[in-house]
Design an enzyme around this catalytic site. Structure first.
Site, PDB file in Angstrom:
ATOM      1  N   CYS A  84      24.493 -15.554 -26.622  1.00  0.00           N
ATOM      2  CA  CYS A  84      25.370 -14.542 -27.222  1.00  0.00           C
ATOM      3  C   CYS A  84      25.989 -13.679 -26.118  1.00  0.00           C
ATOM      4  O   CYS A  84      27.160 -13.290 -26.208  1.00  0.00           O
ATOM      5  CB  CYS A  84      24.587 -13.669 -28.196  1.00  0.00           C
ATOM      6  SG  CYS A  84      23.546 -14.583 -29.346  1.00  0.00           S
TER       7      CYS A  84
ATOM      8  N   ASP B  80      30.199 -18.154 -33.940  1.00  0.00           N
ATOM      9  CA  ASP B  80      30.536 -16.763 -33.640  1.00  0.00           C
ATOM     10  C   ASP B  80      31.777 -16.685 -32.746  1.00  0.00           C
ATOM     11  O   ASP B  80      32.004 -17.547 -31.905  1.00  0.00           O
ATOM     12  CB  ASP B  80      29.361 -16.065 -32.959  1.00  0.00           C
ATOM     13  CG  ASP B  80      28.192 -15.901 -33.908  1.00  0.00           C
ATOM     14  OD1 ASP B  80      28.387 -16.167 -35.108  1.00  0.00           O
ATOM     15  OD2 ASP B  80      27.113 -15.508 -33.458  1.00  0.00           O
TER      16      ASP B  80
ATOM     17  N   CYS C 147      27.206 -21.964 -33.242  1.00  0.00           N
ATOM     18  CA  CYS C 147      26.842 -20.914 -34.199  1.00  0.00           C
ATOM     19  C   CYS C 147      28.062 -20.382 -34.937  1.00  0.00           C
ATOM     20  O   CYS C 147      27.923 -19.708 -35.951  1.00  0.00           O
ATOM     21  CB  CYS C 147      26.114 -19.771 -33.505  1.00  0.00           C
ATOM     22  SG  CYS C 147      27.141 -18.847 -32.348  1.00  0.00           S
TER      23      CYS C 147
ATOM     24  N   CYS D 102      26.597 -12.416 -34.479  1.00  0.00           N
ATOM     25  CA  CYS D 102      25.254 -11.881 -34.692  1.00  0.00           C
ATOM     26  C   CYS D 102      25.115 -10.497 -34.037  1.00  0.00           C
ATOM     27  O   CYS D 102      25.995 -10.042 -33.316  1.00  0.00           O
ATOM     28  CB  CYS D 102      24.220 -12.834 -34.110  1.00  0.00           C
ATOM     29  SG  CYS D 102      24.251 -12.886 -32.315  1.00  0.00           S
TER      30      CYS D 102
HETATM   31 FE1  FES Z   1      26.074 -17.097 -31.857  1.00  0.00          FE
HETATM   32 FE2  FES Z   1      24.740 -14.878 -31.325  1.00  0.00          FE
HETATM   33  S1  FES Z   1      24.110 -16.523 -32.619  1.00  0.00           S
HETATM   34  S2  FES Z   1      26.678 -15.448 -30.595  1.00  0.00           S
END
Ligand code: FES
Length: 203
Positions: free
Chosen positions: A168, A101, A99, A124
């Site tokens: 996450c 992040d 993702c 997110c």
């Molecule tokens: Fe990647 Fe939440 S979508 S940490």
């Protein structure tokens, strides 16, 4: 230009002052928090539904799979302990390659007690909320006790997360472990039960 969703922190929040954008779905893993926050463009806004503070384990079946609890929304909209610690005792940064992040934790440890914890998260809403809750849960704890603050413990404290957002919360746990490992390495100590982080680990 930095944009933020209607659900993100207010323009005067520490997140915005730091130039960190929340509530985004980053397409790739960037080289640093600041660079990515500044260059992020083209993102989807989250439109989570809010529920009462329902339990993670007992109510998952009855909940809309994309609903967020009030606690999640509270920590997302008003994240605690955002920022960095000058002279941190330990620092841990992790990312999710899928993702994109990224999360960074700083810890201040005095006499074996975590006296302060701060985070920066480019990610997110669930990542921001779990970071915020995790800092609150480890401040005041010993480094050994902080190991018990697992992603499940953080999720439970938030009243649960949608199943697709469980990863996450794993970022927060891994970032804490890396910061603790950094602290242990700097001070030549062993924290029982703490494993050396692997660069190849994917959170
Ligand atoms: Fe990647 Fe939440 S979508 S940490």
């Amino acid at each position: 230009m930095i944009e933020h969703s209607p659900l993100s922190a207010s323009p005067t929040s520490p997140l915005m002052e730091e130039g960190i954008v929340v509530a985004t779905l980053a397409p790739v893993m960037p080289p640093s928090l600041r660079e990515v926050a500044r260059s992020a463009g083209g993102r989807r806004e989250l439109s989570p539904k809010v529920t009462e503070g329902v339990g993670h384990q007992n109510n998952t079946q009855r909940r809309n799979p994309m609903e967020y609890t009030e606690k999640v929304m509270d920590h997302f909209k008003s994240p605690r302990n955002v920022g960095e610690i000058d002279g941190a005792s330990g620092t841990g940064t992790v990312g999710n390659a899928k993702c994109g992040d990224i999360m960074k934790f700083d810890l201040k440890v005095e006499n074996g007690i975590i006296t302060d914890a701060k985070f920066k998260t480019f990610g997110c809403g669930a990542a921001v909320a779990t970071s915020s809750m995790a800092t609150e849960m480890i401040i005041g704890k010993t480094v050994q006790e902080a190991l018990a603050v697992t992603n499940k413990a953080v999720m439970d404290a938030l009243g649960g997360l949608p199943a697709v957002k469980v990863h996450c919360s794993c970022l927060a746990e891994e970032a804490i472990h890396r910061a603790l490992w950094d602290y242990a390495q700097r001070n030549g100590i062993i924290i029982e039960g703490l494993k050396e982080p692997s660069d190849s680990d994917e959170v």
